[in-house]
Motif scaffolding. Structure first.
Motif, PDB file in Angstrom:
ATOM      1  N   ALA A  16     -27.731  -7.680  38.462  1.00  0.00           N
ATOM      2  CA  ALA A  16     -27.434  -8.209  39.797  1.00  0.00           C
ATOM      3  C   ALA A  16     -26.263  -9.185  39.739  1.00  0.00           C
ATOM      4  O   ALA A  16     -25.386  -9.179  40.608  1.00  0.00           O
ATOM      5  CB  ALA A  16     -28.662  -8.890  40.383  1.00  0.00           C
ATOM      6  N   ASP A  17     -26.238 -10.025  38.701  1.00  0.00           N
ATOM      7  CA  ASP A  17     -25.153 -10.995  38.560  1.00  0.00           C
ATOM      8  C   ASP A  17     -23.823 -10.298  38.320  1.00  0.00           C
ATOM      9  O   ASP A  17     -22.793 -10.679  38.889  1.00  0.00           O
ATOM     10  CB  ASP A  17     -25.460 -11.951  37.405  1.00  0.00           C
ATOM     11  CG  ASP A  17     -26.711 -12.769  37.655  1.00  0.00           C
ATOM     12  OD1 ASP A  17     -26.643 -13.714  38.465  1.00  0.00           O
ATOM     13  OD2 ASP A  17     -27.750 -12.456  37.055  1.00  0.00           O
ATOM     14  N   PHE A  18     -23.829  -9.249  37.501  1.00  0.00           N
ATOM     15  CA  PHE A  18     -22.590  -8.542  37.211  1.00  0.00           C
ATOM     16  C   PHE A  18     -22.113  -7.727  38.408  1.00  0.00           C
ATOM     17  O   PHE A  18     -20.911  -7.561  38.611  1.00  0.00           O
ATOM     18  CB  PHE A  18     -22.760  -7.651  35.976  1.00  0.00           C
ATOM     19  CG  PHE A  18     -22.826  -8.439  34.701  1.00  0.00           C
ATOM     20  CD1 PHE A  18     -21.791  -9.289  34.347  1.00  0.00           C
ATOM     21  CD2 PHE A  18     -23.931  -8.376  33.885  1.00  0.00           C
ATOM     22  CE1 PHE A  18     -21.847 -10.035  33.185  1.00  0.00           C
ATOM     23  CE2 PHE A  18     -23.998  -9.117  32.718  1.00  0.00           C
ATOM     24  CZ  PHE A  18     -22.959  -9.948  32.358  1.00  0.00           C
ATOM     25  N   THR A  19     -23.045  -7.231  39.200  1.00  0.00           N
ATOM     26  CA  THR A  19     -22.652  -6.490  40.394  1.00  0.00           C
ATOM     27  C   THR A  19     -21.962  -7.412  41.389  1.00  0.00           C
ATOM     28  O   THR A  19     -20.890  -7.095  41.925  1.00  0.00           O
ATOM     29  CB  THR A  19     -23.882  -5.836  41.049  1.00  0.00           C
ATOM     30  OG1 THR A  19     -24.531  -4.983  40.094  1.00  0.00           O
ATOM     31  CG2 THR A  19     -23.480  -5.002  42.257  1.00  0.00           C
ATOM     32  N   ALA A  20     -22.558  -8.573  41.633  1.00  0.00           N
ATOM     33  CA  ALA A  20     -21.950  -9.542  42.541  1.00  0.00           C
ATOM     34  C   ALA A  20     -20.610 -10.019  41.996  1.00  0.00           C
ATOM     35  O   ALA A  20     -19.613 -10.109  42.733  1.00  0.00           O
ATOM     36  CB  ALA A  20     -22.896 -10.725  42.746  1.00  0.00           C
ATOM     37  N   ALA A  21     -20.564 -10.330  40.708  1.00  0.00           N
ATOM     38  CA  ALA A  21     -19.328 -10.834  40.099  1.00  0.00           C
ATOM     39  C   ALA A  21     -18.230  -9.777  40.115  1.00  0.00           C
ATOM     40  O   ALA A  21     -17.045 -10.117  40.218  1.00  0.00           O
ATOM     41  CB  ALA A  21     -19.600 -11.284  38.665  1.00  0.00           C
ATOM     42  N   ALA A  22     -18.597  -8.514  40.022  1.00  0.00           N
ATOM     43  CA  ALA A  22     -17.600  -7.447  40.068  1.00  0.00           C
ATOM     44  C   ALA A  22     -16.887  -7.431  41.418  1.00  0.00           C
ATOM     45  O   ALA A  22     -15.660  -7.309  41.494  1.00  0.00           O
ATOM     46  CB  ALA A  22     -18.263  -6.093  39.798  1.00  0.00           C
ATOM     47  N   CYS A  67     -16.173   0.091  39.313  1.00  0.00           N
ATOM     48  CA  CYS A  67     -15.695   0.293  37.947  1.00  0.00           C
ATOM     49  C   CYS A  67     -15.874  -0.977  37.127  1.00  0.00           C
ATOM     50  O   CYS A  67     -16.252  -0.931  35.955  1.00  0.00           O
ATOM     51  CB  CYS A  67     -14.232   0.696  37.956  1.00  0.00           C
ATOM     52  SG  CYS A  67     -13.909   2.277  38.783  1.00  0.00           S
ATOM     53  N   ARG A  68     -15.606  -2.127  37.736  1.00  0.00           N
ATOM     54  CA  ARG A  68     -15.758  -3.396  37.032  1.00  0.00           C
ATOM     55  C   ARG A  68     -17.212  -3.637  36.630  1.00  0.00           C
ATOM     56  O   ARG A  68     -17.496  -4.168  35.554  1.00  0.00           O
ATOM     57  CB  ARG A  68     -15.249  -4.544  37.907  1.00  0.00           C
ATOM     58  CG  ARG A  68     -13.740  -4.556  38.027  1.00  0.00           C
ATOM     59  CD  ARG A  68     -13.198  -5.708  38.842  1.00  0.00           C
ATOM     60  NE  ARG A  68     -11.797  -5.873  38.488  1.00  0.00           N
ATOM     61  CZ  ARG A  68     -11.181  -7.034  38.341  1.00  0.00           C
ATOM     62  NH1 ARG A  68     -11.832  -8.159  38.552  1.00  0.00           N
ATOM     63  NH2 ARG A  68      -9.910  -7.097  37.989  1.00  0.00           N
ATOM     64  N   LYS A  69     -18.116  -3.255  37.469  1.00  0.00           N
ATOM     65  CA  LYS A  69     -19.543  -3.376  37.164  1.00  0.00           C
ATOM     66  C   LYS A  69     -19.886  -2.607  35.889  1.00  0.00           C
ATOM     67  O   LYS A  69     -20.590  -3.116  34.998  1.00  0.00           O
ATOM     68  CB  LYS A  69     -20.328  -2.846  38.360  1.00  0.00           C
ATOM     69  CG  LYS A  69     -21.826  -2.691  38.199  1.00  0.00           C
ATOM     70  CD  LYS A  69     -22.339  -2.093  39.493  1.00  0.00           C
ATOM     71  CE  LYS A  69     -23.806  -1.766  39.446  1.00  0.00           C
ATOM     72  NZ  LYS A  69     -24.265  -1.203  40.740  1.00  0.00           N
TER      73      LYS A  69
END
Length: 221
Positions: free
Chosen positions: A161-167, A13-15
């Motif tokens: 990719a950055d937002f997926t990892a950060a999520a 959801c955060r992603k």
């Protein structure tokens, strides 16, 4: 009005929340007790999972598919490279975190420590917690290896990719399960992501019974 059915600490959801915010697409956030499998929710997504995004008369599910849909309808700012090799690398890393990292780390730490209590489905399994705490070290090392060669995870431009990892990492940071001192390059990368306006709503999340650590919303953590 667009509407996102979500759970605050769900990395999936955060992603989607990060992507919506980056694209400046407004959406009302509606917390969904997906584990209750209500008839209304199952009509929205028969798979019984969050996130679910209602947008322009559509009901969309699966975080990666939602994010790529948003990239198509709102290409600026871009979160996917234009070249085929770049898009492949972004998708590979999104899958790495949503599959491998989630299975080895997120499900072993966040789900055991938080989800079981919230959903009243039992107590944390100490073996799972120990396994997740061990495996996150490998993944932080992999992040450092990537960032030693690139400005961002998938290349020289910030991407999905950055937002997926950060999520995933932000969800775990909420419960103090990330050792930011393991690699300075990983901490610096996360600080850049964390300072973006799109991250503000995540840093304001509060889960009843689970107060975040003091550093969670601190941009100078």
């Amino acid at each position: 009005m667009n509407r996102l059915y979500h759970v605050p600490l769900s990395p999936f959801c955060r992603k989607v929340r990060l992507t919506l915010a980056e694209k400046r697409i407004e959406a009302e956030l509606v917390e969904e007790r997906y584990w209750e499998q209500s008839p209304d929710f199952l009509r929205r997504n028969p798979a019984g999972k969050v996130p679910v995004l209602r947008i322009e008369g559509r009901l969309l599910s699966e975080s990666q598919a939602i994010c790529e849909f948003l990239e198509e309808i709102a290409p600026n700012p871009p979160l996917m490279p234009r070249d085929v090799d770049g898009r492949y690398e972004v998708r590979r890393l999104c899958a790495w975190f949503d599959d491998k990292f989630h299975h080895e780390v997120t499900s072993k730490l966040l789900y055991e420590r938080v989800n079981k209590k919230v959903t009243k489905s039992g107590y944390p399994d100490s073996k799972n917690v120990k396994s997740g705490a061990q495996r996150i070290k490998f993944h932080l090392d992999y992040l450092a290896w990537l960032l030693d060669q690139r400005r961002w995870l998938a290349g020289n431009e910030m991407s999905l990719a950055d937002f997926t990892a950060a999520a995933h990492l932000s969800s775990l940071d909420y419960i103090s399960d990330v050792d930011w001192n393991r690699h300075a390059v990983v901490k610096d990368w996360y600080a850049k992501i964390k300072s973006r306006p799109s991250f503000r709503s995540l840093l304001a999340d509060q889960v009843p019974g689970f107060p975040p650590p003091a550093h969670y919303a601190d941009l100078d953590f």
